[in-house]
Motif scaffolding. Structure first.
Motif, PDB file in Angstrom:
ATOM      1  N   VAL A 360       0.891  -1.167   0.000  1.00 31.70           N
ATOM      2  CA  VAL A 360       0.000   0.000   0.000  1.00 31.70           C
ATOM      3  C   VAL A 360       0.922   1.208   0.000  1.00 31.70           C
ATOM      4  CG1 VAL A 360      -1.740   1.292   1.274  1.00 31.70           C
ATOM      5  CG2 VAL A 360      -1.860  -1.213   1.168  1.00 31.70           C
ATOM      6  N   LYS A 366      -4.153   4.216   3.131  1.00 31.80           N
ATOM      7  CA  LYS A 366      -5.059   3.101   3.333  1.00 31.80           C
ATOM      8  C   LYS A 366      -5.414   2.523   1.975  1.00 31.80           C
ATOM      9  CE  LYS A 366      -9.544   1.913   5.409  1.00 31.80           C
ATOM     10  NZ  LYS A 366     -10.730   2.453   6.131  1.00 31.80           N
ATOM     11  N   GLY A 367      -5.374   1.206   1.886  1.00 34.77           N
ATOM     12  CA  GLY A 367      -5.696   0.571   0.609  1.00 34.77           C
ATOM     13  C   GLY A 367      -5.690  -0.935   0.764  1.00 34.77           C
ATOM     14  N   PHE A 368      -5.307  -1.620  -0.304  1.00 31.91           N
ATOM     15  CA  PHE A 368      -5.324  -3.078  -0.297  1.00 31.91           C
ATOM     16  C   PHE A 368      -3.994  -3.628  -0.797  1.00 31.91           C
ATOM     17  CE2 PHE A 368      -9.767  -1.886  -0.632  1.00 31.91           C
ATOM     18  CZ  PHE A 368     -10.377  -2.733   0.283  1.00 31.91           C
ATOM     19  N   LYS A 386      -7.520  -9.720  -2.126  1.00 25.32           N
ATOM     20  CA  LYS A 386      -7.068  -8.423  -1.631  1.00 25.32           C
ATOM     21  C   LYS A 386      -7.340  -8.308  -0.135  1.00 25.32           C
ATOM     22  CE  LYS A 386     -11.159  -5.747  -3.079  1.00 25.32           C
ATOM     23  NZ  LYS A 386     -11.589  -4.559  -3.854  1.00 25.32           N
ATOM     24  N   GLU A 388      -7.030  -5.561   3.243  1.00 24.19           N
ATOM     25  CA  GLU A 388      -6.920  -4.156   3.638  1.00 24.19           C
ATOM     26  C   GLU A 388      -5.684  -3.934   4.502  1.00 24.19           C
ATOM     27  OE1 GLU A 388      -9.182  -0.997   6.551  1.00 24.19           O
ATOM     28  OE2 GLU A 388     -10.420  -2.506   5.526  1.00 24.19           O
ATOM     29  N   CYS A 389      -4.857  -2.977   4.114  1.00 22.31           N
ATOM     30  CA  CYS A 389      -3.638  -2.654   4.863  1.00 22.31           C
ATOM     31  C   CYS A 389      -3.456  -1.145   4.916  1.00 22.31           C
ATOM     32  CB  CYS A 389      -2.413  -3.307   4.228  1.00 22.31           C
ATOM     33  SG  CYS A 389      -2.417  -5.117   4.252  1.00 22.31           S
ATOM     34  N   ARG A 390      -2.593  -0.705   5.819  1.00 21.53           N
ATOM     35  CA  ARG A 390      -2.301   0.718   6.008  1.00 21.53           C
ATOM     36  C   ARG A 390      -0.853   1.003   5.625  1.00 21.53           C
ATOM     37  NH1 ARG A 390      -6.400   2.753   9.450  1.00 21.53           N
ATOM     38  NH2 ARG A 390      -8.222   1.431   9.057  1.00 21.53           N
ATOM     39  N   TYR A 424      -1.810  -4.761   8.686  1.00 19.89           N
ATOM     40  CA  TYR A 424      -3.113  -5.294   8.306  1.00 19.89           C
ATOM     41  C   TYR A 424      -4.221  -4.604   9.097  1.00 19.89           C
ATOM     42  CZ  TYR A 424      -6.957  -8.640   7.815  1.00 19.89           C
ATOM     43  OH  TYR A 424      -8.195  -9.237   7.588  1.00 19.89           O
ATOM     44  N   LYS A 425      -5.020  -3.815   8.422  1.00 18.88           N
ATOM     45  CA  LYS A 425      -6.183  -3.079   8.950  1.00 18.88           C
ATOM     46  C   LYS A 425      -5.815  -2.012   9.979  1.00 18.88           C
ATOM     47  CE  LYS A 425      -9.836  -6.409   7.970  1.00 18.88           C
ATOM     48  NZ  LYS A 425     -10.968  -7.181   8.499  1.00 18.88           N
TER      49      LYS A 425
END
Length: 523
Positions: A360, A366-368, A386, A388-390, A424-425
């Motif tokens: 990301v 923030k994205g995937f 995919k 979600e990660c920061r 992760y998230k």
């Protein structure tokens, strides 16, 4: 399935010995395209060209030159990042039984220098080799290890600018360090033919010199230097974080640079053991491309080799398949974001399949992370997941997503792909996921208290059961059961792990930051 596409890319080749020499192109092809993953790229045309030179016959690549991970090296050990041309073999040997815990066998402290300190960062994987007796006698090893039975040497580059050489059994120096006076971020490679040659890229130009070096391990002298600041390059950053591959059957080196150049070198190696002499006199083909992404052409991962094809990803997120027969790109796809983790390859029924994941970065904070299985012949996406990660952006970014190279399960773990995701998230957490390699379906997940850039490594007992070693950003080391992800052992031993580990029989070697390299005994 998503078909591989051809973005607006311009490919130019140059042949030279020490510098880039341009020649009139022999031929050029133009292909219209109508599909893109990113709205910011306009579908205009694709152009590639190859220089017309009689030197190309030096780069002939026949079927007898094909290598696998198991046939890559003639030495006992791990001689490049993740072990070989498919980047999926970072362990050597087996353990006797199911492990219960880890014991610190030894630690070694590097020095600390400047802003980057010491120890090793990303990717920072050591190499380890059990040298034949005949080779030990030729090298400048310390006298106490020259005649030591089964002597095994650990070699790694440090952020303090040194390349260290250690006795695997004791952790003591086995010869003097090589000081390149600039931080080393990537992973060193040892020549897989058993020749006394060492290959090392440089991460930071603290002395205003930056590039890639080939050393003699007879006397530790530099035999060849690739200057990363090259007029031929379309990017002015000359670092080399990726580890090279050496094809022992063709005497060829393959390497990606953060200047956006893919290097193919005929080394012309001459080794005379009777005179204790070794030399290289490389001829080089340099391949560059223009994707329309300003200053985003760098190759930070370690290239993959399958038969006559090279695979790699770049900071723009483009993944390419490059032919060593035609010296042209066969296909290009986009992986949605910056992709620094090395691709891994596993053939199925004669078809090479690639496994990859993005960071990301370009998506924002923030994205995937996009995890893909790709047909290596066509560029088609077989499946896509995919997560979600920061990411921390700005002047000193610390990205999330996939920075750890995936693990391909073997023996009883055949068919499992183990991935480790950062941030992760949330900003601090991580996630380990076991995926079915055929379908992409989740087999199990392991929530990680801390994120990790360090790659997972597989360990096997004599029954073929897989266990996983994982280190994280808070200095914890973990052992997990590869069958179900259940935690076997966890302990904090360091400040920070970014480097990737290797396994040699019942030993795990991994550097940390800011100073220590650890050797763990599996018990």
């Amino acid at each position: 399935m998503t078909k591989g596409f051809l973005p607006k890319l311009i490919f130019v080749f140059s042949i030279g010995v020490s510098f880039a020499f341009n020649f009139a192109p022999r031929h050029s092809t133009h292909r219209r395209i109508d599909h893109f993953s990113l709205d910011t790229i306009k579908p205009i045309h694709f152009e590639d060209s190859i220089s017309d030179t009689t030197s190309l016959h030096d780069f002939d690549f026949g079927e007898n030159a094909f290598l696998t991970d198991s046939s890559y090296t003639l030495l006992k050990g791990i001689t490049t990042f993740r072990g070989g041309p498919w980047r999926n073999s970072a362990s050597f040997g087996t353990i006797d039984k199911r492990p219960d815990s880890l014991r610190i066998a030894w630690t070694f402290n590097t020095t600390s220098k400047g802003e980057w300190g010491g120890g090793a960062g990303w990717t920072g994987q050591p190499s380890v080799v059990q040298w034949p007796d005949s080779m030990r006698a030729l090298m400048n090893l310390n006298e106490n290890v020259k005649t030591k039975p089964d002597f095994t040497e650990v070699v790694f580059g440090s952020l303090d600018g040194n390349i260290y050489f250690l006795d695997l059994e004791t952790g003591k120096a086995s010869r003097k360090a090589i000081n390149i006076k600039n931080p080393i971020k990537g992973s060193v490679s040892i020549d897989p033919r058993g020749y006394p040659l060492l290959y090392c890229g440089q991460g930071i130009p603290e002395t205003k010199v930056i590039g890639f070096r080939i050393f003699s391990l007879i006397d530790q002298k530099v035999l060849h230097f690739i200057n990363g600041i090259d007029r031929f390059a379309l990017r002015g950053w000359g670092a080399f974080d990726g580890a090279c591959l050496i094809n022992r059957k063709t005497d060829m080196l393959h390497l990606g640079g953060e200047n956006g150049i893919l290097y193919t070198m005929k080394l012309n190696t001459k080794f005379d053991s009777t005179r204790t002499q070794i030399s290289v006199s490389p001829k080089t083909i340099k391949y560059r491309y223009n994707s329309g992404y300003k200053n985003q052409k760098g190759i930070e991962n370690s290239v993959v080799l399958y038969q006559d094809k090279i695979y790699y990803a770049d900071n723009s997120g483009f993944i390419q398949c490059f032919s060593l027969k035609t010296f042209q790109s066969l296909w290009i796809i986009h992986n949605e974001d910056d992709t620094d983790a090395s691709l891994v390859l596993k053939p199925e029924d004669g078809i090479p399949f690639l496994y990859t994941g993005s960071e990301v970065d370009k998506q924002g904070d923030k994205g995937f992370s996009f995890i893909k299985k790709i047909n290596g012949l066509t560029g088609e996406t077989v499946w896509l997941r995919k997560f979600e990660c920061r990411s921390v952006l700005g002047a000193h970014p610390v990205n999330g997503g996939m920075l750890a190279t995936p693990l391909v399960g073997k023996l009883k773990a055949e068919g499992k792909l183990i991935i480790t995701l950062s941030r992760y998230k949330t900003m601090q957490k991580g996630l380990m996921v076991a995926l079915d390699m055929k379908t992409g379906e989740t087999l199990y997940e392991v929530a990680l208290d801390n994120y990790s850039w360090s790659s997972p490594v597989d360990i096997y007992d004599k029954e073929g059961n897989m266990y996983i070693f994982q280190a994280d950003s808070k200095g914890y080391v973990m052992l997990l059961d590869g069958a179900n992800g259940k935690l076997i052992y966890k302990k904090k031993v360091a400040d920070l792990f970014e480097a990737s580990p290797i396994v040699f029989n019942n030993k795990i070697i991994i550097p940390s930051r800011p100073l220590k390299i650890f050797c763990f005994e599996i018990i």
